[in-house]
Design a protein around this motif. Sequence first.
Motif, short mmCIF file in Angstrom:
data_model
loop_
_atom_site.label_atom_id
_atom_site.label_comp_id
_atom_site.label_asym_id
_atom_site.label_seq_id
_atom_site.Cartn_x
_atom_site.Cartn_y
_atom_site.Cartn_z
N LEU A 158 3.78 6.24 4.03
CA LEU A 158 3.17 6.57 2.75
C LEU A 158 1.82 5.88 2.59
O LEU A 158 0.85 6.49 2.10
N ALA A 159 1.74 4.63 3.02
CA ALA A 159 0.47 3.90 2.96
C ALA A 159 -0.59 4.61 3.80
O ALA A 159 -1.75 4.73 3.38
N GLU A 213 0.79 -1.23 0.00
CA GLU A 213 0.00 0.00 0.00
C GLU A 213 0.82 1.29 0.00
O GLU A 213 0.26 2.37 0.05
N GLY A 214 2.14 1.18 -0.04
CA GLY A 214 3.00 2.35 -0.05
C GLY A 214 3.69 2.52 -1.38
O GLY A 214 3.07 2.84 -2.39
N PHE A 215 5.02 2.30 -1.39
CA PHE A 215 5.78 2.44 -2.63
C PHE A 215 5.24 1.53 -3.73
O PHE A 215 5.15 1.94 -4.90
N LYS A 216 4.88 0.29 -3.38
CA LYS A 216 4.40 -0.63 -4.41
C LYS A 216 3.09 -0.16 -5.03
O LYS A 216 2.88 -0.32 -6.25
N ARG A 217 2.22 0.42 -4.23
CA ARG A 217 0.97 0.93 -4.79
C ARG A 217 1.25 2.06 -5.78
O ARG A 217 0.65 2.12 -6.87
N ASN A 245 9.69 11.07 10.19
CA ASN A 245 8.82 10.92 9.02
C ASN A 245 7.40 10.56 9.42
O ASN A 245 6.42 11.04 8.82
N SER A 246 7.25 9.72 10.44
CA SER A 246 5.91 9.35 10.91
C SER A 246 5.19 10.57 11.46
O SER A 246 3.99 10.77 11.22
N LEU A 247 5.91 11.40 12.20
CA LEU A 247 5.35 12.65 12.73
C LEU A 247 4.93 13.57 11.59
O LEU A 247 3.89 14.23 11.65
N THR A 248 5.75 13.62 10.53
CA THR A 248 5.42 14.45 9.37
C THR A 248 4.15 13.96 8.69
O THR A 248 3.29 14.75 8.31
N ALA A 249 4.03 12.64 8.53
CA ALA A 249 2.82 12.07 7.93
C ALA A 249 1.59 12.38 8.77
O ALA A 249 0.53 12.75 8.24
N ASP A 250 1.71 12.26 10.09
CA ASP A 250 0.59 12.58 10.98
C ASP A 250 0.16 14.04 10.81
O ASP A 250 -1.05 14.34 10.75
N ASP A 272 15.80 0.25 7.55
CA ASP A 272 14.65 0.30 8.43
C ASP A 272 13.86 1.60 8.24
O ASP A 272 12.62 1.60 8.29
N ALA A 273 14.58 2.69 8.00
CA ALA A 273 13.91 3.98 7.78
C ALA A 273 12.99 3.91 6.56
O ALA A 273 11.88 4.47 6.57
N TYR A 274 13.42 3.21 5.50
CA TYR A 274 12.58 3.13 4.30
C TYR A 274 11.43 2.14 4.47
O TYR A 274 10.34 2.34 3.93
N LEU A 275 11.63 1.08 5.23
CA LEU A 275 10.53 0.16 5.50
C LEU A 275 9.44 0.86 6.31
O LEU A 275 8.24 0.67 6.09
N ARG A 276 9.86 1.72 7.22
CA ARG A 276 8.90 2.48 8.01
C ARG A 276 8.26 3.60 7.18
O ARG A 276 7.06 3.89 7.34
N LEU A 277 9.05 4.24 6.31
CA LEU A 277 8.49 5.27 5.44
C LEU A 277 7.42 4.67 4.53
O LEU A 277 6.41 5.31 4.22
N ASP A 278 7.64 3.44 4.09
CA ASP A 278 6.65 2.75 3.27
C ASP A 278 5.29 2.69 3.98
O ASP A 278 4.24 2.92 3.36
N LEU A 279 5.31 2.43 5.26
CA LEU A 279 4.07 2.39 6.05
C LEU A 279 3.47 3.79 6.20
O LEU A 279 2.24 3.96 6.18
#
Length: 551
Positions: free
Chosen positions: A332-333, A58-62, A275-280, A323-330
Amino acid sequence: MKYSIKVLLISLLSFASFAQVKVDKTINPDKPKLVVGVVVDQMRYDYLTRFWNKYGNEGFKRLVNEGFNLKNNHFNYIPTYTAPGHASVFTGTTPENHGIISNSWYNKFEEQYIYCVTDENVQALGTIASAGKMSPNRLMATTIADENRLFTQMRGKTIGIALKDRGAILPAGHTANAAYWFHGQEEGKWISSTYYMQELPKWVKDFNISGTALSYMKPWDAIQDIETYLESGLDENLFEGGFSGKKTATFPYDLESLGKDNGNYDLLKITPYGNSLTADFAIAAIKGEELGKDEFTDFLTVSFSSTDYVGHNFGVNSKEIEDAYLRLDLDLAKLLSSLDTQVGKGNYTLFLTSDHGGGDVPTYLTSVKIPSGYFDDPEFDSKLKEFVFEKYKKENLIESISNYQVFFNYRTIEEAKIDRTAFENEIAHFILQYPKVNKVFTRSQLESGNYSEGISSLVQKGFNQKRSGDVIFVLDPAVISYTTTTGSTHGSGFSYDTHAPLIFFGKGIKHGSTAKKSEVVDIAPTISVLLGIAFPNSATGNPLVEVLEKN
């Protein structure tokens, strides 16, 4: 009679407004309600492919599977830093025209170093710290968001968001309704300046007191089994910086206990939680500003800054960056899901790119026998000034050396009756002989020549006649200037710094991919065509018509 005229005028104005909207939709039925421009700070293209098998759906792959992926997208100028990168993506041109030649640079007119978005004429909002005294006053061109505001008679909103002030301010442009950036230290708040408004909106104040930032001051451990992180190097090695108060740069990291020695809330920036804080906050902005809720296209610019901080600290080959990119993927989702819910699937267009790439840590490259190294700036500065004095027996002929540029003191040169062109050539010859220097260019060459390819072209496109220096030099591949021998950096015109992802997604966008070369300055013109609006006023890029459903 007066009443009849008033009714008639209201009717005519209402009809005109209705007609404008109707005609606009007829001319451009693919116009989205919201454009979201996402910049991932220091994202190399190969982060998309390297970690692909570990990303969710649901993130980069989507974005890739449902959008259009440009696999050979590059920055077309030097230097590849954060501020020029964000400015170039959204203005559709290079530092030659938009004037943001670095994050900070020597201003020969003010005779001092300046930061790209500082503005002493505005006041901070949300803090009393000088971190709030920022605006786009040094950006010389309009952004695509500016052009949308002009086209909609300021009815379409623009909101810019990033942990970094420059990542929020420069994309949003001059006419933005707001730009917000994160002030850490003891406060942990999203702030702005009076350039945009006189008071923070209620939704921002509510977010700041919600405790969201505090909730991320928690342990950072690998989100997946670290033994499966085979796409990156060993967790413990000699090439990573780490944090004060922890002996090794290895998982896990207890942010609560490390905060005191690492800038308190500033520590969040150097972890994926930034990044999670930014998305929020971006999700709160979509709701709080009611973006995409009417017929006038709005703009939201979001820059995820933490990936850059993590890269600088741990390097591009670290388990921390994976790990930062795996979490960024979430993250983005989560952002895409919110856009689907709040704006509606098929009602928004999103593009994702980077502001620059990043190179491997030179000490790591050396350990695997790849040529690399470090350039000692203080030593170079001293030797160049020593050479100039021995040659001309005159002090202060060089005013500044910064960002691989040499600035002359024109007044002193004139008083000494030194021919400036000859002086340029002497300096250039000396620098070219210097170890780890690859190429040198003079102001005369860049102003009179026209380079169409290679490093020469990149230097010229990054050269601003009023703001840049008089001699510019380029280091060898994989050679960097850095204060430490750990962590990665960027700034060059080589592929590891220029090759960046570019994905278009959503309304009006085809599904597909291409390996045909594109440049980041093509992004803004492409969005202009999608919206049917004017190009940014200094744009030099070309629309990527292959990504558009209708062109």
